[in-house]
Write an enzyme that holds these catalytic residues in place. Structure first.
Site, PDB file in Angstrom:
ATOM      1  CG  ASP A 172      -6.740   2.192  -1.389  1.00  0.00           C
ATOM      2  OD1 ASP A 172      -5.524   2.132  -1.660  1.00  0.00           O
ATOM      3  OD2 ASP A 172      -7.281   1.481  -0.518  1.00  0.00           O
ATOM      4  CG  HIS A 178      -4.693   0.508   3.441  1.00  0.00           C
ATOM      5  ND1 HIS A 178      -3.963  -0.286   2.585  1.00  0.00           N
ATOM      6  CD2 HIS A 178      -5.576   1.187   2.666  1.00  0.00           C
ATOM      7  CE1 HIS A 178      -4.384  -0.093   1.358  1.00  0.00           C
ATOM      8  NE2 HIS A 178      -5.357   0.795   1.362  1.00  0.00           N
ATOM      9  CB  CYS A 230      -0.967  -0.001   1.169  1.00  0.00           C
ATOM     10  SG  CYS A 230      -0.168  -0.262   2.755  1.00  0.00           S
TER      11      CYS A 230
END
Lengths: 305, 668
Positions: B469, B453, B410
């Site tokens: 994202d 995250h 991430c």
């Protein structure tokens, strides 16, 4: 062993009919290694009872009729000079038997009485400096006429105490006496067979002290004894020897009842026989209806407060 | 006597060892060894391998050396840890020379104090249970000290009973005594241990993912929203130096100003909302976890312009706060200069390839929306993959990631994405936090460290801050199913913690066990650990309505009375006449029942004679029942107790009680 004892009781009660309780008490006394005093009128079966007990247990049996002129030597034995050995030899009297029936003990003089009682206590006799042990087991069953009869020397309290138990036979009931009379006409009564031999009997005796007594029972006995000491109704309170005797007799009774522990009922069963003659003074004893041991039992609770 | 007295000592010694084991984290290794040695000395004494205690001079020397070592190492440990180590160390030394009653009592007290210290480090319910059992052992040791000859099961029973009796009193005191906040806080230097750090260098999060420590739990009032929507905002990173993202100094300064001025950013919020309580584990930081856009009325929290809910103090113990999140509100309330300004700052160095690539791309797509679409298409088109074991990217991280390795997790994606946006003149920043969580049916969700995250927010003038994202573009399962599914192909999930229960998720029973433990812990956290001043006041209000002085006094008095009543209840037997013979007591009760019907035992009657006398005068069943009671009583009272004649008090009790009930009114 209990079954053998039951058989013995059964056999004896074939001779002395309808007196099972007294027979059991007598056996209790013997199991507790005590001497027995039977007090009753003549002809009530005192001698028959003693004889029957002696033969069922296989004991060597001697009988001495006490009279006012009976001397101690007559029962203990005498030393006689032996011409051949040039020594005094002791000739054992009737005392040297496993079971001695001293009939009408209160007719003998106090001197003779005390000679016998000494032997009972010591389990041995001393004559001319030599001590002769008495056989083992050694029991004395003494019989006594009720004290109001003439020609009697009442046993002093101190000597009554030597007797572990005192029982009274009393008249047989209608049924038993009827049966007795019927049997008398049909056949002559034979002494019963030996059911327990002497070694067995000694073995049983040695087991009696092992019967368990809980603190509750001992406390009950103590309550009884203490009450006799504290209450004014009892002229002769119970001694520690008496409490020992009560406990031992209760143990033997429990054993005869096929139990290995003592319950208050055992104490109560033996108490009149063990305690009555100790509670009563010699002079008040004329009043037999006044049963002191029953009074004692009624005054004391079997259970702890 | 000597030997039995040692039993108490032995129990206490072994307990010290157990205590040390529960504190394996704060206690230094050499201190544990010291404890072990002292316990071995005690065991040797108990088993009479050795007859004498070590010499006092030896112990003094040892104590001096230990103190020196502790003083030296304590410099790095900090005050609290050194003190705990000192306590355990002196406990071990005392144990070596425990001789007198006083030593023993001191050691027992010290151990109880160590238990108290243990709660500083561990507050979970399982630790609470462990510490309660340790307390039990200490009390057992004291009990052995007082009556050395008692059998262990009897002593345990006594102590167990005492503890049971103490429990309601403890609960009462817990509820009523003022829940004051901690007077003293643990110096927090544990920040590195948990949570997100205030700098993200792509690579950091891999460390995080390997941990299955709980971060927080959230209990929702309504149903838990979809996993994809659960972006728990924790920290906003607005400064990028080409390699790592960190909290902007400008932003930090502004926040400081706001906090000092007690200014709370409070945008007008409306629309659909979610109400939930968060119970967070101690993080030793002041950030909190929320869904956008949060509003909280819990004290100690404040809200800042980067939509971040924060605690005014460091969270050093479990902390509970309630939040209402307005999920549909756009993040467009902050048209501040700072926002756009600091989020366009770019480092001149590093990543030349990306810079030229973006410049070329931006020239072709001047429209923001079009540009974003093209960049996202690039992520989807190229062979990017999600991995927890990325290659090291040291010189030009974004270049190497985008054009060379194309594999990362991430923070790589978020970092690259945000960098691209900034290069294109679109304000962008990184948001760190947690995504998803493990939902339980009773509306709460557990979030673990491996749910950490990072995602991106870009600012479009007409729409405000928008969440992007990029990880979801590459690995949709990371968002919809969680980390475990995303890295299933490479087995790197919790690779470093082989003992973790979370790894056994696939085995149904273990999973159920793990979830059950989570439930229990949730209950513990929210009702016991979370019982703070505020909750206490709520409880009082519920009990007494408005809180006036009189009522508070009344509550206190009522509590005191209740405690006294409990103590009376536990000890009333002391004042009653003591029943010495319980069997006789029970038998007499049966007799009393019979005497109601005119059947009295004469004093001279033994139990057996009485039983047979009344036999015919009562109903057969009653006679039989009473015979049984008599038999039991006689067995106890007169027969010797043995294996064949055990104590049958319970049986007698049952028999007598049923006899009393059954024949209260009729025995015929």
């Amino acid at each position: 062993m209990q079954t053998q004892l039951e058989q013995a009781i059964e056999a004896i009660s074939q001779v002395v009919l309808g007196k099972k309780h007294q027979i059991k008490l007598a056996l209790t006394c013997l199991l507790a290694k005590g001497h027995l005093l039977i007090e009753d009128l003549p002809g009530m079966g005192k001698t028959s009872l003693s004889q029957a007990i002696a033969s069922t247990i296989g004991l060597e049996f001697n009988r001495v009729q006490f009279t006012s002129d009976l001397m101690p030597a007559d029962i203990i034995g005498i030393s006689i000079f032996d011409n051949t050995s040039k020594e005094f030899a002791f000739h054992k009297g009737p005392l040297f038997s496993q079971m001695l029936l001293a009939d009408e003990i209160n007719r003998a003089s106090p001197k003779t009485q005390s000679a016998l009682l000494e032997a009972m206590e010591e389990h041995q006799v001393s004559v001319d400096g030599t001590t002769w042990p008495l056989p083992n087991p050694f029991f004395v069953i003494a019989t006594q006429n009720p004290l109001h009869q003439s020609g009697t020397y009442p046993l002093p309290e101190s000597q009554l105490d030597r007797f572990f138990m005192r029982i009274q036979l009393g008249y047989p009931d209608w049924q038993s006496e009827r049966q007795m009379l019927m049997e008398l006409t049909s056949h002559s009564t034979m002494p019963p067979k030996t059911i327990i031999d002497t070694t067995q009997f000694l073995d049983i005796q040695s087991q009696i002290p092992k019967i368990n007594t809980s603190a509750a029972v001992i406390d009950y006995i103590l309550r009884l004894v203490t009450f006799s000491r504290e209450s004014e109704e009892f002229p002769n309170p119970l001694s520690p020897r008496a409490s020992k005797a009560i406990l031992l007799a209760a143990k033997a009774w429990a054993f005869l009842s096929s139990r290995d522990y003592v319950i208050p009922e055992d104490v109560q069963a033996v108490l009149p026989s063990v305690a009555e003659h100790r509670l009563r003074s010699s002079f008040s004893s004329a009043n037999a209806a006044d049963n002191l041991s029953n009074k004692l039992m009624e005054s004391v609770d079997t259970l702890a407060a | 006597m000597k030997r039995t007295a040692n039993t108490a000592h032995l129990i206490l010694s072994i307990n010290l060892l157990l205590l040390t084991l529960t504190l394996f984290e704060p206690i230094m290794f050499w201190v544990s060894i010291l404890v072990l040695v002292s316990v071995l000395i005690r065991i040797a004494l108990f088993l009479e391998w050795h007859k004498h205690l070590p010499k006092t001079s030896t112990i003094n020397l040892l104590a001096l050396l230990s103190a020196l070592v502790l003083a030296y190492t304590g410099w790095h440990l900090g005050l609290l840890l050194s003190m705990v180590n000192l306590l355990v160390m002196s406990g071990a030394l005392k144990l070596m020379m425990m001789r007198k009653v006083r030593d023993f009592l001191i050691l027992a007290l010290v151990q109880i104090f160590i238990i108290g210290c243990g709660f500083i480090f561990n507050q979970g319910i399982f630790y609470a249970l462990i510490y309660v059992s340790q307390l039990f052992i200490i009390l057992l040791s004291l009990s052995f000290h007082v009556s050395p000859s008692g059998a262990i099961h009897k002593q345990s029973k006594r102590i167990g009973l005492l503890m049971l009796q103490a429990f309601p009193i403890a609960v009462l005191l817990f509820l009523v005594l003022p829940q004051i906040g901690p007077l003293w806080k643990m110096p927090g230097n544990n920040g590195a241990k948990t949570g997100i750090s205030d700098t993200i260098t792509p690579g950091d999060f891999a460390q995080l993912s390997m941990s299955d420590d709980l971060v927080f739990r959230a209990a929702f009032e309504s149903d838990i929203p979809d996993k994809q929507a659960l972006y728990w905002r924790t920290l906003v990173y607005e400064a990028f130096d080409g390699k790592s993202w960190s909290v902007s100094r400008h932003r930090a300064r502004e926040k400081e100003r706001m906090e000092a001025g007690n200014y709370n950013y409070s945008p007008g919020l409306y629309g659909a909302s979610l109400q939930y309580d968060v119970i967070m584990e101690p993080s030793h930081q002041n950030w909190l976890y929320t869904l956008d856009i949060p509003r909280s009325d819990t004290e100690q929290t404040w809200f800042s312009h980067d939509y971040q809910l924060q605690s005014r103090i460091l969270v050093t113990s479990k902390f509970k706060y309630s939040v209402r999140s307005f999920t549909e509100m756009p993040l467009n309330f902050t048209p501040y200069y700072t926002d756009t300004n600091i989020n366009l700052m770019l480092p001149q160095r590093y990543n030349p390839e990306t810079q030229s690539w973006v410049a070329a791309l931006r020239a072709r797509y001047p429209d923001d929306q079009a540009f974003i679409e093209v960049v996202e298409a690039f992520f989807v088109r190229e062979k990017f993959s999600y991995t927890l074991k990325p290659r090291a990217m040291l010189l030009n991280p974004v270049d190497e990631f985008l054009f060379q390795y194309q594999a990362g997790f991430c923070s790589h994606y978020a970092s690259a994405y945000a960098y691209i946006m900034r290069l294109a003149g679109i304000p962008a920043r990184l948001v760190g936090g947690y995504q998803g969580g493990e939902a339980r049916e009773n509306n709460y969700i557990s979030v673990y460290q491996y749910d950490a995250h990072a995602w991106v927010e870009i600012y479009l003038p007409d729409r405000g801050w928008i969440r992007k994202d990029p990880t979801a573009l590459v690995s949709p399962e990371r968002i919809s199913l969680g980390l475990e599914s995303a890295v299933a192909h490479e087995n790197s999930f919790l690779e470093d913690s082989p003992m973790s229960l979370a790894k056994l998720k696939s085995i149904a029973i273990f999973n159920r066990l793990r979830l059950l433990m989570a439930d229990v812990d949730f209950f513990w956290s929210s009702w016991v650990l979370g019982f703070d001043q505020q909750r206490q006041f709520t409880l009082f209000k519920m009990l007494a309505g408005k809180l006036t002085t009189g009522r508070v006094v009344a509550i206190s008095l009522a509590t005191l009375t209740l405690i006294c009543a409990l103590l009376l209840l536990f000890n009333y037997r002391v004042w009653l006449p003591k029943i010495e013979n319980r069997h006789l007591h029970l038998y007499n009760q049966a007799l009393k029942t019979l005497s109601r019907h005119g059947l009295n035992r004469l004093p001279q009657e033994g139990p057996d004679s009485f039983q047979s006398r009344i036999h015919g005068r009562i109903s057969e069943q009653c006679a039989e029942d009473f015979r049984h009671i008599t038999k039991l009583f006689i067995f106890h009272e007169y027969a010797p107790s043995s294996e064949t004649n055990p104590d049958r008090l319970p049986e007698l009790k049952i028999a007598v009680n049923s006899f009393k009930r059954r024949y209260r009114f009729s025995i015929k």
